[in-house]
Write a protein that holds these residues in place. Structure first.
Motif, PDB file in Angstrom:
ATOM      1  N   ILE A 102     -31.007   4.324  -5.258  1.00 51.71           N
ATOM      2  CA  ILE A 102     -31.796   5.831  -5.230  1.00 51.71           C
ATOM      3  C   ILE A 102     -33.094   5.579  -6.226  1.00 51.71           C
ATOM      4  N   PRO A 103     -33.945   6.467  -6.129  1.00 54.55           N
ATOM      5  CA  PRO A 103     -34.933   6.036  -6.935  1.00 54.55           C
ATOM      6  C   PRO A 103     -35.260   6.353  -8.280  1.00 54.55           C
ATOM      7  N   GLY A 104     -35.282   5.505  -8.911  1.00 47.75           N
ATOM      8  CA  GLY A 104     -35.759   5.642 -10.473  1.00 47.75           C
ATOM      9  C   GLY A 104     -36.338   4.866 -11.420  1.00 47.75           C
ATOM     10  N   ALA A 105     -36.838   5.786 -12.241  1.00 47.58           N
ATOM     11  CA  ALA A 105     -38.171   5.137 -12.946  1.00 47.58           C
ATOM     12  C   ALA A 105     -38.297   4.895 -14.492  1.00 47.58           C
ATOM     13  N   GLU A 106     -38.785   4.584 -15.033  1.00 44.81           N
ATOM     14  CA  GLU A 106     -38.663   4.486 -17.053  1.00 44.81           C
ATOM     15  C   GLU A 106     -40.144   5.174 -17.303  1.00 44.81           C
ATOM     16  N   VAL A 107     -39.642   5.913 -17.377  1.00 41.97           N
ATOM     17  CA  VAL A 107     -40.798   6.927 -18.231  1.00 41.97           C
ATOM     18  C   VAL A 107     -40.646   6.984 -19.911  1.00 41.97           C
ATOM     19  N   VAL A 108     -41.982   6.233 -20.594  1.00 45.20           N
ATOM     20  CA  VAL A 108     -42.135   7.180 -21.389  1.00 45.20           C
ATOM     21  C   VAL A 108     -43.562   8.415 -22.185  1.00 45.20           C
ATOM     22  N   PHE A 109     -42.658   9.363 -22.431  1.00 45.65           N
ATOM     23  CA  PHE A 109     -42.933  10.792 -22.467  1.00 45.65           C
ATOM     24  C   PHE A 109     -44.140  10.366 -23.675  1.00 45.65           C
ATOM     25  N   PRO A 110     -45.664  10.774 -23.557  1.00 48.55           N
ATOM     26  CA  PRO A 110     -46.589  10.296 -25.382  1.00 48.55           C
ATOM     27  C   PRO A 110     -46.110  11.299 -26.392  1.00 48.55           C
ATOM     28  N   LYS A 111     -45.818  12.074 -26.382  1.00 51.73           N
ATOM     29  CA  LYS A 111     -45.329  13.293 -27.243  1.00 51.73           C
ATOM     30  C   LYS A 111     -44.641  14.544 -26.886  1.00 51.73           C
ATOM     31  N   PRO A 112     -43.546  15.141 -27.658  1.00 54.78           N
ATOM     32  CA  PRO A 112     -43.120  15.990 -27.695  1.00 54.78           C
ATOM     33  C   PRO A 112     -43.454  17.558 -27.111  1.00 54.78           C
ATOM     34  N   GLY A 113     -43.130  18.423 -26.307  1.00 54.74           N
ATOM     35  CA  GLY A 113     -43.281  19.452 -24.662  1.00 54.74           C
ATOM     36  C   GLY A 113     -42.868  19.132 -24.026  1.00 54.74           C
ATOM     37  N   ILE A 114     -43.499  20.243 -23.172  1.00 53.84           N
ATOM     38  CA  ILE A 114     -42.463  20.019 -21.794  1.00 53.84           C
ATOM     39  C   ILE A 114     -43.597  19.701 -20.530  1.00 53.84           C
ATOM     40  N   TYR A 115     -42.896  19.014 -19.903  1.00 55.26           N
ATOM     41  CA  TYR A 115     -43.700  18.271 -19.098  1.00 55.26           C
ATOM     42  C   TYR A 115     -43.111  18.435 -17.330  1.00 55.26           C
ATOM     43  N   GLU A 116     -43.696  18.341 -16.775  1.00 53.82           N
ATOM     44  CA  GLU A 116     -43.407  18.479 -15.030  1.00 53.82           C
ATOM     45  C   GLU A 116     -43.206  17.012 -14.072  1.00 53.82           C
ATOM     46  N   LEU A 117     -41.957  16.781 -13.475  1.00 56.65           N
ATOM     47  CA  LEU A 117     -41.937  15.634 -12.533  1.00 56.65           C
ATOM     48  C   LEU A 117     -41.547  15.614 -11.155  1.00 56.65           C
ATOM     49  N   GLN A 118     -42.697  15.569 -10.935  1.00 58.10           N
ATOM     50  CA  GLN A 118     -43.380  16.134  -9.266  1.00 58.10           C
ATOM     51  C   GLN A 118     -42.334  14.885  -8.322  1.00 58.10           C
ATOM     52  N   LEU A 119     -41.228  15.337  -7.482  1.00 61.07           N
ATOM     53  CA  LEU A 119     -41.105  14.237  -6.786  1.00 61.07           C
ATOM     54  C   LEU A 119     -41.220  13.780  -5.536  1.00 61.07           C
ATOM     55  N   ASN A 120     -42.405  13.482  -4.896  1.00 62.82           N
ATOM     56  CA  ASN A 120     -42.429  13.514  -3.196  1.00 62.82           C
ATOM     57  C   ASN A 120     -41.996  12.667  -1.994  1.00 62.82           C
ATOM     58  N   GLY A 121     -41.765  12.893  -1.326  1.00 63.19           N
ATOM     59  CA  GLY A 121     -40.999  11.888  -0.979  1.00 63.19           C
ATOM     60  C   GLY A 121     -40.793  12.333   0.667  1.00 63.19           C
ATOM     61  N   LYS A 122     -41.304  11.352   1.927  1.00 63.72           N
ATOM     62  CA  LYS A 122     -41.455  11.423   3.603  1.00 63.72           C
ATOM     63  C   LYS A 122     -40.516   9.770   3.850  1.00 63.72           C
ATOM     64  N   PRO A 123     -39.808  10.404   5.335  1.00 63.67           N
ATOM     65  CA  PRO A 123     -38.674   9.088   5.451  1.00 63.67           C
ATOM     66  C   PRO A 123     -39.458   8.082   5.996  1.00 63.67           C
ATOM     67  N   VAL A 124     -39.126   6.709   5.484  1.00 66.42           N
ATOM     68  CA  VAL A 124     -39.577   5.386   6.524  1.00 66.42           C
ATOM     69  C   VAL A 124     -38.976   5.440   7.676  1.00 66.42           C
ATOM     70  N   SER A 125     -39.793   4.617   8.499  1.00 66.52           N
ATOM     71  CA  SER A 125     -39.380   4.995  10.017  1.00 66.52           C
ATOM     72  C   SER A 125     -38.183   4.514  10.210  1.00 66.52           C
ATOM     73  N   GLY A 126     -38.035   5.230  11.150  1.00 70.98           N
ATOM     74  CA  GLY A 126     -35.933   5.471  11.378  1.00 70.98           C
ATOM     75  C   GLY A 126     -35.185   5.906  10.370  1.00 70.98           C
ATOM     76  N   ALA A 127     -35.339   6.564   9.662  1.00 70.95           N
ATOM     77  CA  ALA A 127     -34.740   7.089   8.288  1.00 70.95           C
ATOM     78  C   ALA A 127     -35.332   8.966   9.016  1.00 70.95           C
ATOM     79  N   ARG A 128     -34.060   9.839   8.752  1.00 64.61           N
ATOM     80  CA  ARG A 128     -34.453  11.079   9.815  1.00 64.61           C
ATOM     81  C   ARG A 128     -33.305  12.435   8.637  1.00 64.61           C
TER      82      ARG A 128
END
Length: 194
Positions: A102-128
């Motif tokens: 599954i999709p994953g990533a290492e993230v280093v948030f620069p400072k304390p606070g609230i962040y929004e993570l936006q994940l956008n995705g489209k199917p590759v050829s053959g995926a439905r």
């Protein structure tokens, strides 16, 4: 007896100082997405955190990164529409819990606070599945005391960084609440016994 049961439930709810960690879940079209951030859904500023996204189609079939053209963007809150992302971590396939690739990533948030993570995705050829966009809000705590462990005091001597302790009010509040409830229950028991 009913007072004792009520009192027990109330004390347990008052003294629960740490909220249970839970994965964040979003749904877009026919795709569900669950965000989890290591460690324990409690990222800390300046420290690497592993974020992963369990993507599933309706019916529970997992969508691995190999079937998804996915992009991750991280925004500090608040942000204006059209503002560029603060971070755009590269997604890589990870295996976590019962999910493989599954999709994953290492993230280093620069400072304390609230962040929004936006994940956008489209199917590759053959995926439905339908294209999707998920927006997950993440609260980032201050960094650990590891960064301040080797500080020197005014005499130049090494001193240990500040330890992580509960604030006094966080300890006193449940105790005072318990005492107040106990007084009310005992008064009610005396009145009903008269």
């Amino acid at each position: 007896m009913k007072y004792l049961l009520f009192l027990s439930c109330l004390v347990i709810s008052i003294t629960n100082l740490y909220p249970a960690s839970a994965h964040k879940v979003e749904v877009s079209g026919d795709v569900g997405g669950t965000l989890h951030i290591e460690p324990n859904d409690n990222p800390r500023a300046g420290e690497p955190s592993q974020a992963w996204f369990a993507l599933t189609r309706r019916g529970g079939r997992v969508i691995p990164l190999s079937q998804c053209n996915c992009e991750l963007a991280v925004y500090a809150q608040p942000y204006a529409a059209g503002e560029p992302p603060l971070l755009e971590p590269q997604l890589e396939p990870v295996s976590a819990e019962r999910y493989k690739g599954i999709p994953g990533a290492e993230v280093v948030f620069p400072k304390p606070g609230i962040y929004e993570l936006q994940l956008n995705g489209k199917p590759v050829s053959g995926a439905r599945f339908k294209p999707f966009e998920f927006k997950f809000e993440v609260t980032v705590a201050g960094g650990s005391t590891q960064n301040s462990r080797n500080l020197r005091d005014v005499n130049g001597d090494l001193v240990e960084g500040e330890s992580q302790k509960l604030p006094t009010w966080a300890i006193a509040l449940p105790i005072l609440g318990f005492i107040g409830i106990l007084v009310v229950v005992l008064q009610n028991m005396r009145r009903s016994g008269e």
